[in-house]
Design a protein around this motif. Sequence first.
Motif, PDB file in Angstrom:
ATOM      1  N   ALA A 239       0.834  -1.205   0.000  1.00  0.00           N
ATOM      2  CA  ALA A 239       0.000   0.000   0.000  1.00  0.00           C
ATOM      3  C   ALA A 239       0.869   1.256   0.000  1.00  0.00           C
ATOM      4  CB  ALA A 239      -0.924  -0.009   1.207  1.00  0.00           C
ATOM      5  N   TYR A 240       1.934   1.236   0.790  1.00  0.00           N
ATOM      6  CA  TYR A 240       2.834   2.393   0.869  1.00  0.00           C
ATOM      7  C   TYR A 240       3.572   2.589  -0.453  1.00  0.00           C
ATOM      8  CZ  TYR A 240       6.366   5.546   2.859  1.00  0.00           C
ATOM      9  OH  TYR A 240       7.193   6.612   3.119  1.00  0.00           O
ATOM     10  N   PHE A 241       4.006   1.485  -1.063  1.00  0.00           N
ATOM     11  CA  PHE A 241       4.694   1.553  -2.356  1.00  0.00           C
ATOM     12  C   PHE A 241       3.782   2.180  -3.414  1.00  0.00           C
ATOM     13  CE2 PHE A 241       5.691  -0.454  -6.474  1.00  0.00           C
ATOM     14  CZ  PHE A 241       7.027  -0.087  -6.614  1.00  0.00           C
ATOM     15  N   ASN A 242       2.539   1.742  -3.473  1.00  0.00           N
ATOM     16  CA  ASN A 242       1.594   2.300  -4.449  1.00  0.00           C
ATOM     17  C   ASN A 242       1.323   3.777  -4.189  1.00  0.00           C
ATOM     18  OD1 ASN A 242       1.274  -0.096  -5.911  1.00  0.00           O
ATOM     19  ND2 ASN A 242      -0.343  -0.838  -4.548  1.00  0.00           N
ATOM     20  N   GLU A 243       1.287   4.142  -2.917  1.00  0.00           N
ATOM     21  CA  GLU A 243       1.097   5.548  -2.552  1.00  0.00           C
ATOM     22  C   GLU A 243       2.275   6.388  -3.030  1.00  0.00           C
ATOM     23  OE1 GLU A 243       1.232   8.234   1.522  1.00  0.00           O
ATOM     24  OE2 GLU A 243       0.524   6.168   1.665  1.00  0.00           O
ATOM     25  N   LEU A 244       3.495   5.885  -2.841  1.00  0.00           N
ATOM     26  CA  LEU A 244       4.691   6.611  -3.280  1.00  0.00           C
ATOM     27  C   LEU A 244       4.734   6.717  -4.802  1.00  0.00           C
ATOM     28  CD1 LEU A 244       7.347   5.071  -0.854  1.00  0.00           C
ATOM     29  CD2 LEU A 244       6.424   7.394  -0.791  1.00  0.00           C
ATOM     30  N   LEU A 245       4.313   5.667  -5.491  1.00  0.00           N
ATOM     31  CA  LEU A 245       4.246   5.716  -6.956  1.00  0.00           C
ATOM     32  C   LEU A 245       3.336   6.837  -7.411  1.00  0.00           C
ATOM     33  CD1 LEU A 245       3.915   2.072  -8.366  1.00  0.00           C
ATOM     34  CD2 LEU A 245       5.850   3.616  -8.520  1.00  0.00           C
ATOM     35  N   SER A 246       2.190   6.919  -6.793  1.00  0.00           N
ATOM     36  CA  SER A 246       1.216   7.938  -7.167  1.00  0.00           C
ATOM     37  C   SER A 246       1.747   9.343  -6.896  1.00  0.00           C
ATOM     38  CB  SER A 246      -0.086   7.705  -6.400  1.00  0.00           C
ATOM     39  OG  SER A 246      -1.045   8.677  -6.740  1.00  0.00           O
ATOM     40  N   LYS A 247       2.359   9.541  -5.716  1.00  0.00           N
ATOM     41  CA  LYS A 247       2.889  10.856  -5.358  1.00  0.00           C
ATOM     42  C   LYS A 247       4.014  11.288  -6.289  1.00  0.00           C
ATOM     43  CE  LYS A 247       1.829  10.950  -0.400  1.00  0.00           C
ATOM     44  NZ  LYS A 247       2.394  10.923   0.980  1.00  0.00           N
ATOM     45  N   ALA A 248       4.804  10.317  -6.741  1.00  0.00           N
ATOM     46  CA  ALA A 248       5.936  10.633  -7.618  1.00  0.00           C
ATOM     47  C   ALA A 248       5.517  10.778  -9.073  1.00  0.00           C
ATOM     48  CB  ALA A 248       7.002   9.550  -7.488  1.00  0.00           C
ATOM     49  N   GLY A 249       4.236  10.549  -9.362  1.00  0.00           N
ATOM     50  CA  GLY A 249       3.766  10.655 -10.735  1.00  0.00           C
ATOM     51  C   GLY A 249       4.314   9.570 -11.630  1.00  0.00           C
ATOM     52  N   LEU A 250       4.540   8.375 -11.059  1.00  0.00           N
ATOM     53  CA  LEU A 250       5.157   7.289 -11.814  1.00  0.00           C
ATOM     54  C   LEU A 250       4.186   6.149 -12.107  1.00  0.00           C
ATOM     55  CD1 LEU A 250       8.543   7.181  -9.887  1.00  0.00           C
ATOM     56  CD2 LEU A 250       8.173   8.075 -12.177  1.00  0.00           C
ATOM     57  N   THR A 251       2.898   6.427 -11.945  1.00  0.00           N
ATOM     58  CA  THR A 251       1.910   5.364 -12.144  1.00  0.00           C
ATOM     59  C   THR A 251       1.828   4.920 -13.610  1.00  0.00           C
ATOM     60  OG1 THR A 251       0.229   7.100 -12.295  1.00  0.00           O
ATOM     61  CG2 THR A 251       0.470   5.972 -10.177  1.00  0.00           C
ATOM     62  N   GLU A 252       2.390   5.736 -14.518  1.00  0.00           N
ATOM     63  CA  GLU A 252       2.320   5.342 -15.930  1.00  0.00           C
ATOM     64  C   GLU A 252       3.328   4.256 -16.270  1.00  0.00           C
ATOM     65  OE1 GLU A 252       5.483   8.580 -15.887  1.00  0.00           O
ATOM     66  OE2 GLU A 252       3.666   8.049 -14.809  1.00  0.00           O
ATOM     67  N   VAL A 253       4.286   3.992 -15.365  1.00  0.00           N
ATOM     68  CA  VAL A 253       5.235   2.911 -15.599  1.00  0.00           C
ATOM     69  C   VAL A 253       4.504   1.584 -15.429  1.00  0.00           C
ATOM     70  CG1 VAL A 253       7.401   1.857 -14.861  1.00  0.00           C
ATOM     71  CG2 VAL A 253       7.131   4.338 -14.734  1.00  0.00           C
ATOM     72  N   SER A 254       4.602   0.731 -16.436  1.00  0.00           N
ATOM     73  CA  SER A 254       3.874  -0.538 -16.412  1.00  0.00           C
ATOM     74  C   SER A 254       4.644  -1.557 -15.583  1.00  0.00           C
ATOM     75  CB  SER A 254       3.681  -1.055 -17.837  1.00  0.00           C
ATOM     76  OG  SER A 254       3.010  -2.292 -17.826  1.00  0.00           O
ATOM     77  N   ILE A 255       4.219  -1.751 -14.338  1.00  0.00           N
ATOM     78  CA  ILE A 255       4.886  -2.704 -13.472  1.00  0.00           C
ATOM     79  C   ILE A 255       3.853  -3.647 -12.863  1.00  0.00           C
ATOM     80  CG2 ILE A 255       6.775  -1.127 -12.907  1.00  0.00           C
ATOM     81  CD1 ILE A 255       5.422  -0.632 -10.231  1.00  0.00           C
ATOM     82  N   GLN A 256       4.320  -4.826 -12.532  1.00  0.00           N
ATOM     83  CA  GLN A 256       3.479  -5.839 -11.892  1.00  0.00           C
ATOM     84  C   GLN A 256       3.940  -5.971 -10.444  1.00  0.00           C
ATOM     85  OE1 GLN A 256       3.330  -9.545 -14.001  1.00  0.00           O
ATOM     86  NE2 GLN A 256       2.584 -10.704 -12.237  1.00  0.00           N
ATOM     87  N   VAL A 257       3.093  -5.563  -9.507  1.00  0.00           N
ATOM     88  CA  VAL A 257       3.402  -5.669  -8.083  1.00  0.00           C
ATOM     89  C   VAL A 257       2.823  -6.978  -7.568  1.00  0.00           C
ATOM     90  CG1 VAL A 257       3.181  -4.581  -5.813  1.00  0.00           C
ATOM     91  CG2 VAL A 257       3.344  -3.153  -7.866  1.00  0.00           C
TER      92      VAL A 257
END
Length: 378
Positions: A229-247
């Motif tokens: 959950a924290y990792f996804n939150e940091l992704l969103s804050k950093a504007g990196l959600t467009e990177v296609s990754i599989q968590v």
Amino acid sequence: MVAGESSGDLLASRLLSGLRPQLPDALIHGIGGSRMAEYGFRSDWSMEKLSVRGLFEVLAHYREIKGIQNNLRDQLLAEKPAVFIGVDAPDFNFGLEAQLKQSGIPTMHFISPSIWAWRGGRIKKIARAVSHMLVVFPFEEEIYRKAGVPVTYVGYPLAEVIPMEPDTAAARVELGLPADARVVAILPGSRMSELKYNTAAFIGAAKRLAQRDSSIRFVVPMAGDKQQAYFNELLSKAGLTEVSIQVVAGRSHTAIAAADAVLVASGTATLEVALFKKPMVIAYKMMRASWAILRHMGYQPWVGLPNILAREFVVPELLQDAATPEQLADALWKQLDDEQHRENLYHRFTEMHHALLRDTAKESAQAVLQLIGRSANS
């Protein structure tokens, strides 16, 4: 027993797998995780309470951690267990072990801190705290013998668990990854503090790699729901959600096995990657004030365990300010693209794997039984 994080939980479970059959009715308790619980271990406090790294990060949680240490000490002094076993977590365990040993309780420590890499003067403190040290690297035995500390080399536990020839194809099937894709595993760390400082740079590197080759697939294993959950939150804050990754939840070994290259936070996971024979880039970022102190405490040029064991930079290390998305991406690209380098690493890591193989469960359990004056069952 006390283990402070997921890697310690795994290491402790190997010891318990050998010890529990010898002591089927023993109460084994303290602080640990789910893998230890499989062998009847009872955790009195959540292991996550101790999963803090970095000088100033620890200070922020000092009162709570010290309270746990004091409460556990008082409980054990009253209980007088046959032995206390600290599993890694040296800053927590050595202080506790010193007090227990002084009161006549035998103490064992499983996995030496990297005194050969950082705080070499710590050996005197260890000698006062530890009745017997279990080490996982062969060169560590001589260090402790010279210091007068009883020691047993038990091999590196995961060298038995990780196959000599990892099955990349099967790992990709399990994760739903294409058999012919180039895959990069990203391991920013299991601690919340590691995620805080490493995530932006690690995923920024993934973004730059994707710009070079849009077919690269990225997989990121997370140690638990809280971390994910924290990792996804940091992704969103950093504007990196467009990177296609599989968590993925857990399954770090599957993610490593599936990968062509790995970006990994410095720590135990680097040696796991080496045992999977995978090219890697080792990186780490932390609070700037912590780095300002720690950077001057090392007295050898390597931080990553594969490089320390090889005694040379077989894989790149990019720490703190050097761990920029651009430099991480460049270093990872070479790990993916240089076939001769990849082949050389495979051979070096295979040799390393053979050197670290022992029956760790049996060796470590035997050392515990000898310390408490029990003989092994046939």
